[in-house]
Write an enzyme that holds these catalytic residues in place. Structure first.
Site, mmCIF file in Angstrom:
data_model
loop_
_atom_site.group_PDB
_atom_site.id
_atom_site.type_symbol
_atom_site.label_atom_id
_atom_site.label_comp_id
_atom_site.label_asym_id
_atom_site.label_seq_id
_atom_site.Cartn_x
_atom_site.Cartn_y
_atom_site.Cartn_z
ATOM 1 N N GLY A 102 14.293 24.144 -28.365
ATOM 2 C CA GLY A 102 14.320 25.456 -29.002
ATOM 3 C C GLY A 102 14.468 26.629 -28.063
ATOM 4 O O GLY A 102 15.236 27.553 -28.334
ATOM 5 N N ASP A 104 15.970 26.890 -25.374
ATOM 6 C CA ASP A 104 17.311 26.984 -24.800
ATOM 7 C C ASP A 104 18.341 27.538 -25.786
ATOM 8 O O ASP A 104 19.162 28.387 -25.442
ATOM 9 C CB ASP A 104 17.797 25.609 -24.329
ATOM 10 C CG ASP A 104 17.158 25.192 -23.019
ATOM 11 O OD1 ASP A 104 17.070 23.982 -22.791
ATOM 12 O OD2 ASP A 104 16.745 26.068 -22.253
ATOM 13 N N GLU A 167 12.879 12.274 -30.427
ATOM 14 C CA GLU A 167 13.922 12.507 -31.427
ATOM 15 C C GLU A 167 15.177 11.726 -31.076
ATOM 16 O O GLU A 167 15.794 11.074 -31.922
ATOM 17 C CB GLU A 167 14.269 14.003 -31.490
ATOM 18 C CG GLU A 167 13.366 14.830 -32.355
ATOM 19 C CD GLU A 167 13.867 16.267 -32.485
ATOM 20 O OE1 GLU A 167 13.265 17.016 -33.256
ATOM 21 O OE2 GLU A 167 14.858 16.630 -31.827
#
Length: 621
Positions: A102, A104, A167
């Site tokens: 997030g 980035d 993820e």
């Protein structure tokens, strides 16, 4: 198998090689890129062009998706055999799942893509309301599985988040198993840095994987996967030190190299101490092991020689978790000649004597973490990263020292404090100083006290009745009076349970609830304290042979009401007396778990009386 594609706005090209690393499976995943081109975004000036390319490719992929689905439906036949779920036969919840770091890209390049997807009518999963922690929870895994396309935005700091790496692991699993399409975007990072784990990305990756990697490096010398001999390896250490975590990580890393593999859990529950019918207990354990090994839920064996007959020519990887008696090993892995060349048997235990008695000489002693490692474990669970948030350094070190050395305690305490502001930490610190003594029990108590009443009830239900059960069954049984889905999410976030996906449960593969033995013992003792507290009239869960025998044989009037009972009847069946007045108090009984290898006729009659007096019973096991 699903497809993977990487898109390019430049002449740079990623290779299709996997890094051959046995010390970290995530390293393999991060270096995988089997497409011919990639999107490489060197600066902000490329956003618009690259975003358009991503949208165009995604739109083409979705069109292909719909065509395949229509084609499969038109060609379906009632005579065809059932097949595993594929990308065109599932019920999808989203078109696209984006995986990114997030800090980035959320407010920069990603926002351009999401806005364009929205205008095109492409449904994208958004995770704004999900709290990020050390590992991804059931909700996020469900979203990944339910998306037709996964877009992985690899940026410089992507690998600094264990959440992102989890993820990615889940996405690659869905690609292999479900046929999910995977698109890769390199955002201000060189593709070669991803492949070789170099540069800023490589530094972040190495730092994130360092803790488990040290264990894997030590285990590698004991495993010797290059040898064809059958080898048994023990993982030994105190409860809560991380033995099961190491074994599971190892299983996920290397089990795909073996013909057959399985993790055996809850061995203690199937093989009591003392065991009065050893043969039946061993037969039950071996039956369970073979069912998992060959993925056949209806297998029934007639004698203890079946395992050797079935497995002696198979290369297997078997994990036996929490072994505490020699008889358990005799049932599951008595001799190395039971298994084919190259097989590896991993045994986790607190008792070194069991390993020695079985002739196991390859033993990994799990040591306590160093001060720095303990601090990192705590921070990963409290802040979602291996260092504190700005301004938290001093207080984080202070709390880490109070937590003691056990990784489980560090994990539970860190999870209990996650999301609190610094003033909240400062208000909580005095209580921690008075209540925590480095003992794991005090840490669990602190975390338990922080739960709302409904989540406390669910915690106790799991500890007393539903540990190692499927989430589906628990939702079905408790869903009428508890918000089980949200409760499981809360308990998992606080590291009080974990959800083991694709676990062999109730003779089939499904999500299973796992609660550590120390947490289960705490829950059962908490329930027992509620029972012995006179005047406590709420519905209770009843555990422990002594208390249960006392209640069931009590002829006096007792205002306490009971909703569930867990009774280990190994060797105590003949001493159980159930009085009529006790049965009258069982009107509210809903859950009964009786652990007995072969119930006697007397016990069966007693259970029939219990059922007749308990019309609300919904689970009898």
């Amino acid at each position: 198998m699903g497809s993977a594609m990487s898109l390019s706005c430049s002449k740079r090209k990623a290779t299709s090689q996997d890094v051959d690393s046995e010390s970290c499976k995530r390293r393999k995943i991060c270096s995988t890129n089997d497409a011919e081109n990639c999107i490489f975004i060197p600066d902000e000036s490329s956003w618009s062009l690259c975003a358009n390319r991503v949208i165009s490719v995604a739109a083409v992929a979705l069109t292909k998706f719909r065509f395949q689905q229509d084609n499969q439906e038109s060609n379906s036949s009632s005579l065809s055999l059932p097949s595993p779920a594929t990308s065109v036969s599932r019920n999808w919840k989203h078109d696209v799942f984006p995986s990114f770091h997030g800090a980035d890209v959320r407010r920069t390049f990603l926002s351009h893509i999401l806005e364009s997807f929205r205008r095109k009518g492409i449904d994208t999963f958004i995770d704004n309301n999900i709290e990020r922690s050390k590992s991804i929870g059931p909700e996020l895994k469900e979203a990944i599985k339910g998306s037709k396309i996964a877009i992985v935005l690899l940026s410089r700091k992507y690998a600094s988040s264990s959440w992102c790496l989890d993820e990615l692991a889940e996405i690659m699993k869905c690609r292999e198993v479900l046929g999910q399409i995977v698109m890769t975007i390199f955002y201000e990072v060189e593709p070669t840095d991803i492949k070789k784990q170099t540069g800023e990305f490589g530094k972040a990756f190495t730092k994130t994987c360092r803790g488990m990697r040290a264990h894997m490096d030590r285990m590698e010398h004991l495993l010797r996967l290059d040898l064809d001999e059958v080898r048994m390896i023990g993982i030994w250490g105190p409860p809560g030190i991380g033995k099961t975590t190491i074994a599971r990580f190892l299983f996920n890393q290397v089990s795909d190299r073996f013909q057959l593999s399985a993790i055996m859990v809850n061995i203690k529950g199937c093989y009591p101490r003392p065991c009065f019918d050893e043969y039946s207990a061993q037969l039950q354990l071996q039956n369970q092991m073979l069912s998992q090994m060959i993925n056949h839920k209806d297998i029934m064996i007639s004698h203890l020689g079946v395992a050797q007959e079935r497995l002696r020519d198979k290369k297997v990887f078997l994990v036996l978790d929490e072994v505490d008696q020699l008889g358990q090993l005799d049932a599951l892995a008595k001799e190395t000649r039971w298994f084919g060349p190259g097989s590896r048997i991993i045994i986790t235990t607190e008792d070194l004597g069991v390993l020695k008695a079985h002739g196991i000489n390859h033993v990994y002693k799990v040591g306590y973490p160093s001060n720095d490692e303990a601090f990192q474990i705590f921070c990963m669970n409290a802040f979602g990263q291996k260092q504190p948030h700005e301004g938290f350094d001093e207080i984080a070190w202070e709390v880490t020292c109070l937590a003691g050395e056990l990784p489980l305690g560090l994990k539970v305490l860190g999870s209990a404090l996650r999301g609190m502001s610094k003033p909240e930490w400062e208000r909580t610190l005095p209580r921690l100083k008075t209540s925590l003594d480095g003992n794991i029990g005090s840490i669990i108590q602190f975390s338990y006290d922080g739960l709302c009443d409904e989540d406390k009830y669910l915690f106790l239900y799991i500890a007393c009745l539903f540990n190692h059960e499927s989430t589906t069954k628990v939702k079905e049984l408790l869903g009428k009076f508890l918000d089980v889905r949200q409760g499981l999410h809360v308990l998992a976030q606080k590291s009080l349970i974990s959800i083991d996906e694709n676990s062999f449960c109730e003779r089939e593969y499904r999500e299973r609830i796992q609660m550590h033995t120390l947490l289960e013992q705490f829950g059962r003792e908490t329930s027992r304290k509620q029972f012995v507290r006179h005047g406590y009239t709420k519905h209770q869960l009843l555990v422990g042979e002594r208390d249960i025998c006392e209640v069931l044989s009590d002829d006096t009037i007792d205002s306490r009401r009971f909703i569930g009972i867990t009774f280990d009847l190994f060797g105590t069946q003949d001493y159980l007396n159930i009085s009529e007045k006790a049965l009258e108090r069982m009107n509210d009984f809903q859950f009964v778990r009786i652990n007995a290898l072969i119930p006697t006729e007397r016990l069966q009659l007693a259970l029939q009386d219990l059922i007749c007096h308990s019309p609300k019973i919904r689970s009898l096991k």
